[in-house]
Scaffold this motif. Structure first.
Motif, PDB file in Angstrom:
ATOM      1  N   PRO A   7      19.712 -38.033  30.115  1.00 58.19           N
ATOM      2  CA  PRO A   7      18.249 -37.668  30.339  1.00 58.19           C
ATOM      3  C   PRO A   7      17.819 -37.394  31.820  1.00 58.19           C
ATOM      4  O   PRO A   7      17.069 -36.946  31.970  1.00 58.19           O
ATOM      5  N   ASP A   8      18.919 -37.636  32.594  1.00 60.45           N
ATOM      6  CA  ASP A   8      18.853 -37.141  33.943  1.00 60.45           C
ATOM      7  C   ASP A   8      18.718 -35.408  34.015  1.00 60.45           C
ATOM      8  O   ASP A   8      18.397 -35.123  35.260  1.00 60.45           O
ATOM      9  N   HIS A   9      19.164 -34.916  33.072  1.00 59.52           N
ATOM     10  CA  HIS A   9      19.141 -33.441  32.871  1.00 59.52           C
ATOM     11  C   HIS A   9      17.967 -33.058  32.379  1.00 59.52           C
ATOM     12  O   HIS A   9      17.629 -31.623  32.489  1.00 59.52           O
ATOM     13  N   ASP A  10      17.036 -33.878  31.846  1.00 60.68           N
ATOM     14  CA  ASP A  10      15.567 -33.316  31.525  1.00 60.68           C
ATOM     15  C   ASP A  10      14.810 -32.651  32.512  1.00 60.68           C
ATOM     16  O   ASP A  10      14.797 -32.803  33.655  1.00 60.68           O
ATOM     17  N   HIS A  11      13.740 -31.869  31.956  1.00 63.07           N
ATOM     18  CA  HIS A  11      12.838 -31.438  32.807  1.00 63.07           C
ATOM     19  C   HIS A  11      11.966 -32.480  33.304  1.00 63.07           C
ATOM     20  O   HIS A  11      11.991 -33.730  32.793  1.00 63.07           O
ATOM     21  N   THR A  12      11.228 -32.443  34.684  1.00 64.61           N
ATOM     22  CA  THR A  12      10.534 -33.251  35.215  1.00 64.61           C
ATOM     23  C   THR A  12       9.017 -33.181  34.753  1.00 64.61           C
ATOM     24  O   THR A  12       8.424 -33.953  35.200  1.00 64.61           O
ATOM     25  N   MET A  38      19.235 -23.928  31.154  1.00 68.14           N
ATOM     26  CA  MET A  38      20.299 -23.587  30.163  1.00 68.14           C
ATOM     27  C   MET A  38      20.921 -24.258  29.627  1.00 68.14           C
ATOM     28  O   MET A  38      21.678 -25.324  30.302  1.00 68.14           O
ATOM     29  N   TRP A  39      21.013 -24.517  28.273  1.00 70.16           N
ATOM     30  CA  TRP A  39      21.633 -25.531  27.542  1.00 70.16           C
ATOM     31  C   TRP A  39      22.475 -24.874  26.472  1.00 70.16           C
ATOM     32  O   TRP A  39      22.444 -23.594  25.870  1.00 70.16           O
ATOM     33  N   ASN A  40      23.714 -25.538  26.202  1.00 71.20           N
ATOM     34  CA  ASN A  40      24.822 -24.969  25.237  1.00 71.20           C
ATOM     35  C   ASN A  40      24.478 -25.366  23.946  1.00 71.20           C
ATOM     36  O   ASN A  40      23.574 -26.189  23.657  1.00 71.20           O
ATOM     37  N   HIS A  41      25.131 -24.909  22.851  1.00 70.46           N
ATOM     38  CA  HIS A  41      25.019 -25.313  21.401  1.00 70.46           C
ATOM     39  C   HIS A  41      24.985 -26.691  21.234  1.00 70.46           C
ATOM     40  O   HIS A  41      24.635 -27.225  20.019  1.00 70.46           O
ATOM     41  N   ASN A  42      25.359 -27.629  22.032  1.00 71.71           N
ATOM     42  CA  ASN A  42      25.773 -29.014  21.947  1.00 71.71           C
ATOM     43  C   ASN A  42      24.547 -29.667  22.667  1.00 71.71           C
ATOM     44  O   ASN A  42      24.711 -30.924  22.718  1.00 71.71           O
ATOM     45  N   ASN A  43      23.635 -28.958  23.205  1.00 73.22           N
ATOM     46  CA  ASN A  43      22.678 -29.709  23.821  1.00 73.22           C
ATOM     47  C   ASN A  43      23.071 -30.232  25.204  1.00 73.22           C
ATOM     48  O   ASN A  43      22.387 -31.057  25.796  1.00 73.22           O
ATOM     49  N   GLN A  44      24.070 -29.505  25.619  1.00 70.93           N
ATOM     50  CA  GLN A  44      24.540 -29.917  26.957  1.00 70.93           C
ATOM     51  C   GLN A  44      23.936 -29.008  28.321  1.00 70.93           C
ATOM     52  O   GLN A  44      24.123 -27.887  27.834  1.00 70.93           O
ATOM     53  N   LEU A  45      23.514 -29.587  29.246  1.00 69.71           N
ATOM     54  CA  LEU A  45      22.916 -28.459  30.466  1.00 69.71           C
ATOM     55  C   LEU A  45      24.239 -27.974  31.118  1.00 69.71           C
ATOM     56  O   LEU A  45      25.254 -28.443  31.400  1.00 69.71           O
ATOM     57  N   VAL A  46      23.855 -26.527  30.996  1.00 76.56           N
ATOM     58  CA  VAL A  46      24.707 -25.712  31.657  1.00 76.56           C
ATOM     59  C   VAL A  46      24.326 -25.551  33.049  1.00 76.56           C
ATOM     60  O   VAL A  46      25.303 -25.190  33.998  1.00 76.56           O
ATOM     61  N   ARG A  47      23.358 -24.878  33.166  1.00 79.96           N
ATOM     62  CA  ARG A  47      22.855 -24.392  34.588  1.00 79.96           C
ATOM     63  C   ARG A  47      21.159 -24.797  34.743  1.00 79.96           C
ATOM     64  O   ARG A  47      20.682 -24.539  33.676  1.00 79.96           O
ATOM     65  N   THR A  48      20.812 -24.747  35.805  1.00 80.71           N
ATOM     66  CA  THR A  48      19.257 -25.025  36.185  1.00 80.71           C
ATOM     67  C   THR A  48      18.970 -23.756  36.963  1.00 80.71           C
ATOM     68  O   THR A  48      19.521 -23.850  38.088  1.00 80.71           O
ATOM     69  N   LEU A  49      17.868 -23.081  36.799  1.00 81.22           N
ATOM     70  CA  LEU A  49      17.602 -22.179  37.608  1.00 81.22           C
ATOM     71  C   LEU A  49      16.269 -22.407  37.995  1.00 81.22           C
ATOM     72  O   LEU A  49      15.271 -23.076  37.561  1.00 81.22           O
ATOM     73  N   VAL A  50      16.009 -22.610  39.523  1.00 84.73           N
ATOM     74  CA  VAL A  50      14.948 -22.960  40.206  1.00 84.73           C
ATOM     75  C   VAL A  50      14.106 -21.727  40.638  1.00 84.73           C
ATOM     76  O   VAL A  50      14.610 -20.944  41.273  1.00 84.73           O
ATOM     77  N   LEU A  51      12.589 -21.795  40.247  1.00 84.09           N
ATOM     78  CA  LEU A  51      11.993 -20.632  40.440  1.00 84.09           C
ATOM     79  C   LEU A  51      10.879 -21.260  41.680  1.00 84.09           C
ATOM     80  O   LEU A  51      10.790 -22.555  41.887  1.00 84.09           O
ATOM     81  N   ASN A  52      10.225 -20.239  42.281  1.00 90.48           N
ATOM     82  CA  ASN A  52       9.192 -20.614  43.305  1.00 90.48           C
ATOM     83  C   ASN A  52       7.876 -20.724  42.784  1.00 90.48           C
ATOM     84  O   ASN A  52       6.976 -20.823  43.252  1.00 90.48           O
ATOM     85  N   THR A  53       7.679 -20.588  41.361  1.00 91.28           N
ATOM     86  CA  THR A  53       6.497 -20.781  40.732  1.00 91.28           C
ATOM     87  C   THR A  53       6.576 -21.050  39.234  1.00 91.28           C
ATOM     88  O   THR A  53       8.029 -21.340  38.563  1.00 91.28           O
ATOM     89  N   ILE A  54       5.731 -21.367  38.542  1.00 87.31           N
ATOM     90  CA  ILE A  54       5.802 -22.173  37.203  1.00 87.31           C
ATOM     91  C   ILE A  54       5.895 -20.840  35.802  1.00 87.31           C
ATOM     92  O   ILE A  54       4.905 -20.140  36.123  1.00 87.31           O
TER      93      ILE A  54
END
Length: 102
Positions: A7-12, A38-54
Motif C-alpha cells: 500500500p505504500d506504493h499507492d498514489h497519494t 509503472m506496474w508489472n503484470h503482477n501489480n508490483q510497482l516498477v518505477r515512479t515518474l514524478v512530473l511537475n504538473t498533473i
C-alpha cells in the motif's frame, strides 16, 4: 484476479488515467499527485515518474512503449528509452512490431 501490492506504493491522490501495454506486460497509472506509476503484470510497482504538473490522461503511443500524456491543453510524449528500466529495454527487441496496412 486481485494481485496485492504494498500500500505504500499507492498514489497519494486520485487516479486520473491508466493504460496497458500487453506486449511489455506493464500498465501505467496517472494521478493528481503529479506522478505516473509503472506496474508489472503482477501489480508490483516498477518505477515512479514524478512530473511537475498533473496529467489528466495517459496512453501508450506506439508498440515501442512511448507514453502520450495530456497536460492541460497539450499532449506530450515520453520516449520509452527515458523511463523503461534496463531489464525491459533488454527484452524490447523480442516483441515484433505489428504490421500496418498501407
Amino acid at each position: 484476479n486481485k494481485y496485492p501490492h504494498d500500500p505504500d506504493h499507492d498514489h497519494t491522490g486520485a487516479i486520473t488515467s491508466c493504460t496497458v501495454s500487453e506486449s511489455h506486460r506493464i500498465f501505467l497509472s496517472a494521478s493528481v499527485d503529479s506522478t505516473i506509476k509503472m506496474w508489472n503484470h503482477n501489480n508490483q510497482l516498477v518505477r515512479t515518474l514524478v512530473l511537475n504538473t498533473i496529467p489528466s490522461a495517459i496512453t501508450f503511443g506506439n508498440h515501442e512503449g512511448d507514453i502520450l500524456l495530456s497536460i492541460k491543453k497539450e499532449i506530450r510524449k515520453i520516449n520509452y528509452k527515458k523511463y523503461l528500466p534496463e531489464e525491459y529495454l533488454k527484452t524490447h527487441d523480442r516483441y515484433p512490431v505489428p504490421h500496418t496496412c498501407e
